[in-house]
Enzyme design. Sequence first.
Site, PDB file in Angstrom:
ATOM      1  N   GLU A 116      -6.776  -7.799   2.375  1.00  0.00           N
ATOM      2  CA  GLU A 116      -7.410  -8.273   3.612  1.00  0.00           C
ATOM      3  C   GLU A 116      -8.302  -9.504   3.412  1.00  0.00           C
ATOM      4  O   GLU A 116      -9.448  -9.528   3.866  1.00  0.00           O
ATOM      5  CB  GLU A 116      -8.196  -7.123   4.253  1.00  0.00           C
ATOM      6  N   GLU A 157       0.758   1.038   4.930  1.00  0.00           N
ATOM      7  CA  GLU A 157      -0.268   1.911   5.531  1.00  0.00           C
ATOM      8  C   GLU A 157       0.111   2.315   6.955  1.00  0.00           C
ATOM      9  O   GLU A 157      -0.750   2.384   7.842  1.00  0.00           O
ATOM     10  CB  GLU A 157      -1.638   1.211   5.557  1.00  0.00           C
TER      11      GLU A 157
END
Length: 360
Positions: free
Chosen positions: A168, A277
């Site tokens: 991220e 995810e």
Amino acid sequence: MAPMTARFTRRAGLVAGAAFVATASGAHADESTGRGALRDLADARGIRIGAAVASRPLANEPAYRETLAREFSSVTCENVMKPSFVQPAAGTFDFQASDAIVAFATAHGMTVRGHTLVWHQQNPAWLERVAAVGENPADALRDHIFGVVRHYRNDGPAPVPVWDVVNEALTDNGLMRDTLWSRALGPRYLADAFRWAHEADPDSRLFYNDFGAEGMNRKANAVHAMLRDLTRDGVPVHGVGLQMHVGIGAGHTPSVTDLAANIARLRAIGLDVHVTEMDVKLQTGTGGDEARRTDQAQVYADVLGTCLEAGVTSFTLWGFTDAHSWIPGFTGKPDGALPFDTAYEPKPAYHALARVLASD
Ligand code: G3I
């Protein structure tokens, strides 16, 4: 993000009420396909099917262990491989919790995705301080990466063949996220992190992992450009993780067309693509009704079907049972985003995944 424009009805053929039956092997089968558990179906398609795993239910709930071992061929530690867990004090590594998950995976023939070495969350206070005051932050980050990756290469219960090295690092606008590492080291921290991880274990496949960059949007463009530049510069980045925290309803999931196009352009620059995810929010503040669960199943089917066709080699869910999902802890409301309900009963989403895996 664009709403869905095409659907995998040919593949999914959703059957909301399909029953679960025991097979001679002790595994379970989806009555609607007459075939085995997800991992057996996935094996036949050459893809790993994985789940994020939490330590507490793994230790305390037999149904959690049994479902995980029966259905999945890959695990990711949901939390306990992150820096705050594995290096709580400078130079003091603690692998007890992560080793337990890796040992479980190994005992059940599952592979492990290492998650995550470099992130702006879940860092110990000492590391935050080192980065903030500029006290040799590059050494601290390098030592952390070496400590964790070398443990699993040399001393852990099993090697970890895949790492989410950097997590991220970009914003939704496609800019470098302002983090402890970008402030301490500048944008070069990404290349350094991949080089250090490669030095620590030259056999591991090294991934960049992010959310909201699954379809063809501004962030996905930036991820693609960044990884293209890193690979062009010889940085050892081997793959990209599309997190896939999505939801039912227009605008909450990328269109299958955009998803396929994005995967294709990432593969075209030589990267492996994993879904890392996935969960699908019902967005009701409850466990959802049958109609929402059917819509949710369609989203799982659309994404998995697209990924199989596009050459994705690993497909991980962020948990597997609604009894243990990060979403209620984050939103403060129950949701029901995973394929097994709170009693470990398979939902329409489970049967949709099974049918997509079973279709040729
Ligand atoms: O460890 C403490 C524990 O000591 C304390 O008793 C408890 C009380 O709330 O909190 C525990 O920490 C929690 C931690 O998970 C471990 O359970 C944090 O409050 C909680 O915020 C943290 O949430 C995790 C989150 O990452 C952190 O941002 C979620 O479980 C985890 O699912 C989530 O995972 C991330 C991926 O790593 C990256 N992509 C997004 C994904 C979802 O946010």
